[in-house]
Write an enzyme that holds these catalytic residues in place. Sequence first.
Site, PDB file in Angstrom:
ATOM      1  N   ASN A  11       0.905  -1.204  -0.028  1.00 45.37           N
ATOM      2  CA  ASN A  11      -0.293   0.294   0.380  1.00 45.37           C
ATOM      3  C   ASN A  11       1.276   1.198  -0.032  1.00 45.37           C
ATOM      4  O   ASN A  11       1.838   1.627   0.864  1.00 45.37           O
ATOM      5  CB  ASN A  11      -0.633  -0.409   1.051  1.00 45.37           C
ATOM      6  N   LYS A  13       0.282   4.661  -0.136  1.00 39.37           N
ATOM      7  CA  LYS A  13      -0.342   5.289  -0.064  1.00 39.37           C
ATOM      8  C   LYS A  13      -0.367   6.829  -1.153  1.00 39.37           C
ATOM      9  O   LYS A  13      -0.523   6.978  -1.904  1.00 39.37           O
ATOM     10  CB  LYS A  13      -0.047   6.055   1.523  1.00 39.37           C
ATOM     11  N   HIS A 101      -9.533   1.026   4.694  1.00 41.38           N
ATOM     12  CA  HIS A 101      -8.187   1.265   5.766  1.00 41.38           C
ATOM     13  C   HIS A 101      -8.548   2.756   6.758  1.00 41.38           C
ATOM     14  O   HIS A 101      -9.153   3.115   6.096  1.00 41.38           O
ATOM     15  CB  HIS A 101      -6.755   1.728   4.501  1.00 41.38           C
ATOM     16  N   GLU A 103      -7.020   4.731   7.722  1.00 39.67           N
ATOM     17  CA  GLU A 103      -7.052   5.880   7.318  1.00 39.67           C
ATOM     18  C   GLU A 103      -8.001   6.705   6.952  1.00 39.67           C
ATOM     19  O   GLU A 103      -8.158   7.780   6.851  1.00 39.67           O
ATOM     20  CB  GLU A 103      -5.453   6.282   6.650  1.00 39.67           C
ATOM     21  N   GLU A 173      -5.318  -5.157  10.077  1.00 38.12           N
ATOM     22  CA  GLU A 173      -4.763  -3.924  10.446  1.00 38.12           C
ATOM     23  C   GLU A 173      -4.830  -3.538  12.127  1.00 38.12           C
ATOM     24  O   GLU A 173      -5.441  -2.381  12.129  1.00 38.12           O
ATOM     25  CB  GLU A 173      -4.522  -3.252   9.287  1.00 38.12           C
ATOM     26  N   SER A 219       3.276  -1.877  10.265  1.00 35.59           N
ATOM     27  CA  SER A 219       4.878  -2.235  10.787  1.00 35.59           C
ATOM     28  C   SER A 219       5.606  -3.767   9.973  1.00 35.59           C
ATOM     29  O   SER A 219       6.614  -3.595  10.439  1.00 35.59           O
ATOM     30  CB  SER A 219       5.013  -1.693  11.810  1.00 35.59           C
TER      31      SER A 219
HETATM   32  C1  PEP Z   1      -1.036   0.519   6.058  1.00 38.61           C
HETATM   33  O1  PEP Z   1      -1.137   1.153   5.630  1.00 38.61           O
HETATM   34  O2  PEP Z   1      -1.835  -0.759   5.258  1.00 38.61           O
HETATM   35  C2  PEP Z   1       0.506  -0.002   6.693  1.00 38.61           C
HETATM   36  C3  PEP Z   1       0.187  -1.491   7.801  1.00 38.61           C
HETATM   37  O3  PEP Z   1       1.295   1.215   6.978  1.00 38.61           O
HETATM   38  P1  PEP Z   1       2.911   0.258   7.412  1.00 38.61           P
HETATM   39  O4  PEP Z   1       2.905  -1.224   7.041  1.00 38.61           O
HETATM   40  O5  PEP Z   1       3.510   1.142   7.326  1.00 38.61           O
HETATM   41  O6  PEP Z   1       2.489   0.243   9.535  1.00 38.61           O
END
Ligand code: PEP
Length: 257
Positions: A11, A13, A101, A103, A173, A219
């Site tokens: 992803n 973003k 998501h 966000e 997530e 992460s």
């Molecule tokens: C995400 O945005 O789906 C995500 C898991 O971000 P990150 O790996 O940066 O934590």
Amino acid sequence: TPSRKPLMAGNWKMNNTHLEAIKLVQQLGFTLKEPDYEAVEVVVLPPFTALRSVQTSVEMDKLALRYGAQDVSPHASGAYTGEISGAMLAKLGCSYAVVGHSERRQYHNEDDALVNAKVKAAFANQVTPIVCVGEGLEVRKAGEHVAYTLAQVDGALEKIPAEQARSVVIAYEPVWAIGTGEVATPQDAQEVCGAIRTRLAELYDGDLADQVRVLYGGSVKSGNVAKIMKERDVDGALVGGASLDPGEFVKICRYRD
Ligand code: PEP
């Protein structure tokens, strides 16, 4: 035993212009080889503005990686300024669309009803939704993370028939682990991913639950992905930050090595 092919989805973003996207896709595409694609399905999720370039790059260079969008409109067409329809994504060769998501839930107030409408819009156009679910820190501290996440699964899949739900991808997530460097333990990931599969068996049946891929996201990096992938109900990862670095993302796809 279920045969769920592991899925590694990057992803991006709001990163990468269409020119930067071409470069990153080619770096990935020329590094990953047939054995990589046999072992895992590799997906990139660029911003809308890069999808056409990614499509061209994948077709011209005959790359085996798949791609998708980070969102999809719940509407089919019409006066919805700024929105992108499922049909538009399908025409660009998108295999997937991320839906719900954290966000978007946080900054754009997306609720379960809207997520459900987006899931329907994706499926209506043969685009597979990657439905994101997961709790925030307060919910986790209160010990309500499983119930909270399963309620999001219920909401996302409301009135989705089994023929469609069979191919959905669900990404667990935990919000406290996204972009924070704080990865969930493999046990944390398994607890919720396993509960999601059990819920799918309740909502549909065990056969369907065995087919659906449940990803972990938060992460994920090359250094922690292997341990998480060992858990029985974790079928892949949704990778944010680490997917912007081609070397790192390739290592994640090669977590078995
Ligand atoms: C995400 O945005 O789906 C995500 C898991 O971000 P990150 O790996 O940066 O934590």
